[in-house]
Design an enzyme around this catalytic site. Structure first.
Site, short mmCIF file in Angstrom:
data_model
loop_
_atom_site.label_atom_id
_atom_site.label_comp_id
_atom_site.label_asym_id
_atom_site.label_seq_id
_atom_site.Cartn_x
_atom_site.Cartn_y
_atom_site.Cartn_z
N ASN A 11 0.80 -1.15 0.05
CA ASN A 11 0.11 -0.17 0.02
C ASN A 11 0.93 1.35 0.03
OD1 ASN A 11 -1.91 1.92 0.56
ND2 ASN A 11 -2.34 1.35 2.65
N LYS A 13 0.22 4.33 -0.46
CA LYS A 13 -0.70 5.23 0.03
C LYS A 13 -0.36 6.48 -0.79
CE LYS A 13 -0.41 3.25 4.68
NZ LYS A 13 -0.18 3.62 6.19
N HIS A 100 -9.88 1.18 4.68
CA HIS A 100 -8.73 1.54 5.49
C HIS A 100 -8.85 2.52 6.51
CE1 HIS A 100 -4.64 2.72 6.48
NE2 HIS A 100 -4.16 1.70 5.73
N GLU A 102 -7.31 5.06 7.68
CA GLU A 102 -7.10 6.42 7.02
C GLU A 102 -8.39 6.78 6.44
OE1 GLU A 102 -3.25 5.56 5.42
OE2 GLU A 102 -2.08 5.51 7.11
N GLU A 170 -5.90 -4.98 10.42
CA GLU A 170 -5.06 -4.05 10.70
C GLU A 170 -5.26 -3.08 11.93
OE1 GLU A 170 -2.70 -2.39 7.10
OE2 GLU A 170 -4.55 -1.37 7.04
N GLY A 176 1.87 2.35 10.99
CA GLY A 176 2.83 3.46 10.82
C GLY A 176 3.36 3.89 12.25
N SER A 211 2.65 -1.85 10.58
CA SER A 211 4.03 -1.79 10.96
C SER A 211 4.73 -3.11 10.60
CB SER A 211 4.44 -1.39 12.45
OG SER A 211 3.88 -0.36 12.57
P1 PGA Z 1 2.19 0.53 7.82
O1 PGA Z 1 0.89 0.58 7.27
O2 PGA Z 1 3.06 -0.71 7.30
O3 PGA Z 1 3.08 1.71 7.53
O4 PGA Z 1 2.04 0.46 9.34
C1 PGA Z 1 0.02 -0.24 6.84
C2 PGA Z 1 -1.20 0.14 6.12
O5 PGA Z 1 -1.34 1.15 6.50
O6 PGA Z 1 -1.69 -0.45 5.53
#
Ligand code: PGA
Length: 249
Positions: A11, A13, A100, A102, A170, A176, A211
């Protein structure tokens, strides 16, 4: 050995312009080809601006696909700034990440809204990667299991096609942050998700995200019940993404 075909999803982003994004796609493409045939799938989800050009880069490479990061629930219409599942499919996407955290948080997406998107994505022929996850507050209140149950029950449309669905667990607090649940807690949640899915639980791919790094991927993927990973920041560099993806073998 996992019973289901594993999958590593990148991903990206809102990272990657034409030159840098395509260079990353090309490098991953080379790694997939060098290790071909893979016993697992690899999906790159670049920003929508790169869907078509990244699709051209990976065209014809076995096990490698492109996905979107979101889509609208209508096929077309007066929705300024939005992209439909049909449009993603038209650009070569085979998958789309939906729900997601976010987007749930920054765009106020509700479970009901996400259900409509899943329906639209599957209708357009895409496989939906539905993200579910508890917040730190949910965890502290000991309500992670019930939060995930509600997210699953409300985000899955009545006519969901299970063959075009992947669930990504997740935890919001792990995205993150560099912090993660223990492998035991991840395993417990995956089992819980399978039980909520009922009969389809055994055949549906359930992956972990939050992460994931080359250092912790072997530990997470040591469990056969984890069908893959959804990787954010560590997917922005080909070698680190590959060092994670290869543990899906
Ligand atoms: P990250 O993000 O690996 O940077 O924690 C995972 C995600 O948001 O899908």
């Amino acid at each position: 050995m996992s019973k289901r075909r594993r999958i590593a999803v990148a991903n990206w982003k809102m990272y990657g312009k034409l030159t840098s994004g395509l260079a990353l796609a090309r490098r991953i493409c080379t790694l997939v080809e060098e290790n071909s045939p893979l016993s697992y799938d690899v999906v790159l989800c670049p920003p929508a601006t790169l869907t078509w050009s990244a699709s051209e880069v990976i065209d014809g490479v076995y096990s490698l696909s492109i996905g979107g990061q979101d889509c609208h629930y209508e096929s077309y219409g007066p929705y300024t700034g939005d992209i439909s599942a049909a449009m993603l499919s038209d650009l070569g996407a085979k998958f789309v990440i939906l729900g997601h955290s976010e987007r749930r948080i920054a765009h106020g997406e509700t479970n009901a809204f996400i259900a409509r998107k899943i329906e639209a994505a599957q209708f357009a022929g895409l496989t939906a990667i539905l993200c579910v996850g508890e917040t730190a507050e949910d965890l502290n209140k000991d309500s992670a299991l019930s939060v995930i149950t509600t997210q699953l029950k409300e985000s899955l449309p009545a006519k969901v096609r299970m063959s075009q669905l992947i669930i990504a667990y997740e935890p919001v607090w792990a995205i993150g942050t560099g912090i993660q649940p223990s492998p035991e807690d991840i395993a417990k949640m995956h089992k819980h998700i399978r039980s909520v899915l009922g009969e389809s639980g055994e055949t549906t791919r359930i992956i972990y995200g939050g992460s994931v790094t080359p250092a912790n991927a072997p530990l997470i993927l040591a469990n056969d019940d984890i069908d893959g990973v959804l990787v954010g920041s560590a997917s922005l560099e080909a070698e680190s993404f590959w060092a994670i993806a290869e543990h899906c073998a």
